[in-house]
Scaffold this motif. Structure first.
Motif, PDB file in Angstrom:
ATOM      1  N   HIS A 104       9.372  -4.815  -1.291  1.00 36.70           N
ATOM      2  CA  HIS A 104       7.546  -5.089  -0.412  1.00 36.70           C
ATOM      3  C   HIS A 104       6.875  -4.125   0.536  1.00 36.70           C
ATOM      4  CE1 HIS A 104       8.148  -8.230  -3.433  1.00 36.70           C
ATOM      5  NE2 HIS A 104       8.550  -8.832  -3.204  1.00 36.70           N
ATOM      6  N   GLY A 105       6.575  -3.528   0.595  1.00 36.80           N
ATOM      7  CA  GLY A 105       5.529  -2.735   1.107  1.00 36.80           C
ATOM      8  C   GLY A 105       4.376  -3.148   2.104  1.00 36.80           C
ATOM      9  N   ILE A 106       3.944  -3.943   3.241  1.00 36.98           N
ATOM     10  CA  ILE A 106       3.369  -4.852   3.654  1.00 36.98           C
ATOM     11  C   ILE A 106       2.724  -4.300   4.972  1.00 36.98           C
ATOM     12  CG2 ILE A 106       2.737  -7.303   3.851  1.00 36.98           C
ATOM     13  CD1 ILE A 106       4.974  -8.088   2.464  1.00 36.98           C
ATOM     14  N   GLY A 107       1.142  -3.914   5.542  1.00 41.21           N
ATOM     15  CA  GLY A 107       0.497  -3.237   6.163  1.00 41.21           C
ATOM     16  C   GLY A 107       1.464  -2.515   6.448  1.00 41.21           C
ATOM     17  N   GLY A 108       1.465  -2.568   7.871  1.00 47.62           N
ATOM     18  CA  GLY A 108       2.106  -1.732   9.104  1.00 47.62           C
ATOM     19  C   GLY A 108       3.616  -1.028   8.443  1.00 47.62           C
ATOM     20  N   GLY A 109       3.863  -1.915   7.225  1.00 47.14           N
ATOM     21  CA  GLY A 109       5.707  -0.914   6.669  1.00 47.14           C
ATOM     22  C   GLY A 109       4.984  -0.602   5.965  1.00 47.14           C
ATOM     23  N   PHE A 110       3.696  -0.673   4.928  1.00 45.56           N
ATOM     24  CA  PHE A 110       3.748   0.210   3.766  1.00 45.56           C
ATOM     25  C   PHE A 110       3.405   1.710   4.314  1.00 45.56           C
ATOM     26  CE2 PHE A 110       0.500   1.515   0.529  1.00 45.56           C
ATOM     27  CZ  PHE A 110       1.783   2.432  -0.469  1.00 45.56           C
ATOM     28  N   ALA A 111       2.440   1.347   6.081  1.00 45.05           N
ATOM     29  CA  ALA A 111       2.448   2.452   6.573  1.00 45.05           C
ATOM     30  C   ALA A 111       3.415   3.968   6.929  1.00 45.05           C
ATOM     31  CB  ALA A 111       1.062   2.679   7.456  1.00 45.05           C
ATOM     32  N   MET A 112       4.206   2.826   7.315  1.00 39.86           N
ATOM     33  CA  MET A 112       5.069   3.560   7.758  1.00 39.86           C
ATOM     34  C   MET A 112       6.002   4.156   7.060  1.00 39.86           C
ATOM     35  SD  MET A 112       8.373   1.860  10.062  1.00 39.86           S
ATOM     36  CE  MET A 112       9.356   1.208   8.562  1.00 39.86           C
ATOM     37  N   GLY A 113       6.633   3.602   5.825  1.00 41.86           N
ATOM     38  CA  GLY A 113       7.156   4.693   4.338  1.00 41.86           C
ATOM     39  C   GLY A 113       6.535   5.566   4.197  1.00 41.86           C
ATOM     40  N   LEU A 114       4.987   5.823   3.765  1.00 42.00           N
ATOM     41  CA  LEU A 114       4.232   6.900   3.647  1.00 42.00           C
ATOM     42  C   LEU A 114       4.337   8.421   4.153  1.00 42.00           C
ATOM     43  CD1 LEU A 114       1.245   5.315   2.112  1.00 42.00           C
ATOM     44  CD2 LEU A 114       3.111   5.532   0.582  1.00 42.00           C
ATOM     45  N   PHE A 115       4.878   7.787   5.786  1.00 36.40           N
ATOM     46  CA  PHE A 115       4.858   9.010   6.867  1.00 36.40           C
ATOM     47  C   PHE A 115       6.486   9.454   6.880  1.00 36.40           C
ATOM     48  CE2 PHE A 115       1.720   6.918   9.420  1.00 36.40           C
ATOM     49  CZ  PHE A 115       0.809   8.093   9.628  1.00 36.40           C
ATOM     50  N   SER A 116       6.953   9.045   5.827  1.00 35.26           N
ATOM     51  CA  SER A 116       8.127   9.668   5.574  1.00 35.26           C
ATOM     52  C   SER A 116       7.937  11.077   4.344  1.00 35.26           C
ATOM     53  CB  SER A 116       9.071   8.854   4.393  1.00 35.26           C
ATOM     54  OG  SER A 116       9.850   8.436   5.201  1.00 35.26           O
ATOM     55  N   ASP A 117       8.734  12.268   4.577  1.00 29.53           N
ATOM     56  CA  ASP A 117       8.866  13.377   2.845  1.00 29.53           C
ATOM     57  C   ASP A 117       8.609  13.125   1.694  1.00 29.53           C
ATOM     58  OD1 ASP A 117       8.568  14.951   5.434  1.00 29.53           O
ATOM     59  OD2 ASP A 117      10.278  14.148   6.551  1.00 29.53           O
ATOM     60  N   PHE A 118       9.754  11.812   1.282  1.00 29.69           N
ATOM     61  CA  PHE A 118       9.557  11.903  -0.403  1.00 29.69           C
ATOM     62  C   PHE A 118       9.470   9.809  -0.015  1.00 29.69           C
ATOM     63  CE2 PHE A 118      11.868  14.980   0.635  1.00 29.69           C
ATOM     64  CZ  PHE A 118      12.102  15.687  -0.203  1.00 29.69           C
ATOM     65  N   VAL A 119       8.881   9.623  -1.151  1.00 26.45           N
ATOM     66  CA  VAL A 119       8.770   8.199  -1.377  1.00 26.45           C
ATOM     67  C   VAL A 119       8.946   7.567  -3.050  1.00 26.45           C
ATOM     68  CG1 VAL A 119       7.064   6.672  -1.422  1.00 26.45           C
ATOM     69  CG2 VAL A 119       6.773   8.076   0.595  1.00 26.45           C
ATOM     70  N   VAL A 120      10.005   6.918  -2.510  1.00 24.54           N
ATOM     71  CA  VAL A 120      10.561   6.320  -4.034  1.00 24.54           C
ATOM     72  C   VAL A 120       9.957   4.783  -4.184  1.00 24.54           C
ATOM     73  CG1 VAL A 120      12.260   5.846  -5.590  1.00 24.54           C
ATOM     74  CG2 VAL A 120      12.315   7.797  -3.805  1.00 24.54           C
ATOM     75  N   LEU A 121       8.947   4.214  -4.904  1.00 26.92           N
ATOM     76  CA  LEU A 121       8.646   2.675  -5.039  1.00 26.92           C
ATOM     77  C   LEU A 121      10.046   1.796  -6.279  1.00 26.92           C
ATOM     78  CD1 LEU A 121       4.288   3.890  -4.982  1.00 26.92           C
ATOM     79  CD2 LEU A 121       6.244   3.535  -3.120  1.00 26.92           C
ATOM     80  N   PHE A 131      -4.487  -5.240   6.679  1.00 29.78           N
ATOM     81  CA  PHE A 131      -4.963  -5.906   7.819  1.00 29.78           C
ATOM     82  C   PHE A 131      -6.267  -6.318   7.281  1.00 29.78           C
ATOM     83  CE2 PHE A 131      -2.906  -1.257   7.217  1.00 29.78           C
ATOM     84  CZ  PHE A 131      -2.373  -2.015   9.039  1.00 29.78           C
ATOM     85  N   MET A 132      -7.301  -5.496   7.039  1.00 24.06           N
ATOM     86  CA  MET A 132      -8.908  -7.071   6.931  1.00 24.06           C
ATOM     87  C   MET A 132      -8.488  -7.703   6.202  1.00 24.06           C
ATOM     88  SD  MET A 132     -10.844  -4.492   7.502  1.00 24.06           S
ATOM     89  CE  MET A 132     -12.312  -4.568   6.830  1.00 24.06           C
ATOM     90  N   GLN A 133      -7.508  -8.153   5.805  1.00 23.66           N
ATOM     91  CA  GLN A 133      -7.513  -9.708   5.245  1.00 23.66           C
ATOM     92  C   GLN A 133      -7.712 -10.676   6.921  1.00 23.66           C
ATOM     93  OE1 GLN A 133      -4.173 -10.884   3.061  1.00 23.66           O
ATOM     94  NE2 GLN A 133      -5.300  -9.202   0.817  1.00 23.66           N
ATOM     95  N   TYR A 134      -7.044 -10.153   7.388  1.00 22.45           N
ATOM     96  CA  TYR A 134      -6.817 -10.591   8.577  1.00 22.45           C
ATOM     97  C   TYR A 134      -8.525 -10.526   9.566  1.00 22.45           C
ATOM     98  CZ  TYR A 134      -2.193 -10.879   7.896  1.00 22.45           C
ATOM     99  OH  TYR A 134      -0.843 -11.324   6.816  1.00 22.45           O
ATOM    100  N   GLY A 135      -8.973  -9.518   9.048  1.00 25.83           N
ATOM    101  CA  GLY A 135     -10.032  -9.393   9.676  1.00 25.83           C
ATOM    102  C   GLY A 135     -10.593  -8.492  10.864  1.00 25.83           C
ATOM    103  N   PHE A 136      -9.144  -7.628  10.706  1.00 25.34           N
ATOM    104  CA  PHE A 136      -8.774  -6.469  12.037  1.00 25.34           C
ATOM    105  C   PHE A 136      -8.840  -5.647  10.339  1.00 25.34           C
ATOM    106  CE2 PHE A 136      -5.598  -8.055  11.919  1.00 25.34           C
ATOM    107  CZ  PHE A 136      -3.942  -7.031  11.395  1.00 25.34           C
ATOM    108  N   THR A 137      -9.682  -4.077  11.630  1.00 23.41           N
ATOM    109  CA  THR A 137      -9.326  -2.573  10.856  1.00 23.41           C
ATOM    110  C   THR A 137      -7.987  -2.009  10.868  1.00 23.41           C
ATOM    111  OG1 THR A 137      -9.948  -1.871  12.589  1.00 23.41           O
ATOM    112  CG2 THR A 137     -11.939  -1.893  11.463  1.00 23.41           C
ATOM    113  N   PRO A 138      -7.422  -1.280  10.063  1.00 21.32           N
ATOM    114  CA  PRO A 138      -6.141  -0.891   9.851  1.00 21.32           C
ATOM    115  C   PRO A 138      -5.853  -0.391  11.472  1.00 21.32           C
ATOM    116  CG  PRO A 138      -7.581  -0.136   8.013  1.00 21.32           C
ATOM    117  CD  PRO A 138      -7.789  -1.160   8.705  1.00 21.32           C
ATOM    118  N   GLY A 139      -4.385   0.065  11.141  1.00 20.67           N
ATOM    119  CA  GLY A 139      -2.976   0.545  11.907  1.00 20.67           C
ATOM    120  C   GLY A 139      -2.908   0.972  11.360  1.00 20.67           C
ATOM    121  N   MET A 140      -1.750   2.043  12.862  1.00 24.92           N
ATOM    122  CA  MET A 140      -0.479   2.242  12.471  1.00 24.92           C
ATOM    123  C   MET A 140      -0.451   3.059  11.506  1.00 24.92           C
ATOM    124  SD  MET A 140       2.252   0.463  13.402  1.00 24.92           S
ATOM    125  CE  MET A 140       3.395   0.219  12.014  1.00 24.92           C
TER     126      MET A 140
END
Length: 250
Positions: A104-121, A131-140
């Motif tokens: 699982h890639g959740i929140g900032g964890g998913f975003a961090m993974g997408l900054f790689s040069d290659f992604v395999v899901l 992020f918005m489930q908690y009421g705040f805007t995205p970061g990372m």
């Protein structure tokens, strides 16, 4: 060591595997995980033999975003997600990085993974920028990397709706990454890394510098705007209540 939240191994000549394995915190961004990741990527930077990195998690977890404690500290204005630059580790790494998101890639964890040069899901794993489930805007850096890597429409949908998607759902939506059975993700990533490692290191570094130069240049301004949005959205009383309730029993 089994107790180490981040494993570092040379799995092939010139190929390093960095494994997030903080089972106690399910690969949320605990202090030890952040420190371990930062130290691992420093080792890669210092290793003149390394030509490719495979970044992965354990079992059904890739990376799970902020801890309850860190989110509450941000809500209390005690820290900011910019206090550590883990979201930019793969992007700033001189050699290519492959995110083998077997779990699982959740929140900032998913975003961090997408900054790689290659992604395999993984077909069976869930991916969300919640992020918005908690009421705040995205970061990372999520507001930059999701539309850039997934396409504007899907990226906007994931950011604003905060919905959870299985890897197989994202495959049906046409994401431009391999989406494989969980057991196939890491072997595929290692094979890709071995292919990259056949090339001269200086050529890999030079081409990566060129290909990610725009993303590297854009990221600081996006981070600045994400922090400004946090100043508006993160400190509402209802956000604290949502953090407390959604982590209840977790």
């Amino acid at each position: 060591m089994q107790d180490d939240p981040v494993g570092y191994s040379n799995i092939r000549d010139c190929v390093v595997q960095i494994t997030m394995q903080d089972r106690e915190h399910k690969n949320t961004f605990s202090g030890r995980l952040i420190t371990g990741l930062s130290e691992a990527f420093e080792r890669v930077r210092a290793d003149e033999r390394c030509k490719a990195v495979v970044l992965t998690g354990y079992d059904s977890y890739f990376a799970s975003g902020g801890t309850k404690e860190s989110l509450l500290q941000i809500q209390d204005r005690k820290i900011s997600f910019t206090d550590s630059n883990i979201y930019g580790l793969a992007l700033d790494c001189p050699v290519p990085v492959i995110s083998a998101m077997q779990g699982h890639g959740i929140g900032g964890g998913f975003a961090m993974g997408l900054f790689s040069d290659f992604v395999v899901l993984s077909q069976e794993s869930v991916y969300t920028t919640n992020f918005m489930q908690y009421g705040f805007t995205p970061g990372m850096g999520a507001t930059l990397v999701l539309p850039k890597k997934l396409g504007f429409s899907l990226g906007q949908e994931m950011l604003m709706s905060a919905k959870t998607y299985y890897g197989r759902d994202l495959k049906d939506r046409g994401v431009p990454f391999p989406v494989l059975r969980r057991a196939e993700v890491l072997p595929y990533a290692v094979e890709l890394a071995e292919n990259l490692a056949e090339k001269p290191r200086i050529s890999l570094i030079t081409l990566k510098d060129h290909l990610v130069s725009d993303l590297r240049a854009e990221l600081p301004s996006y981070i600045e705007r994400e922090v400004a949005m946090h100043d508006k959205t993160f400190h509402q009383p209802e956000v604290r209540d949502l953090i407390q309730s959604r982590y209840a029993g977790g």
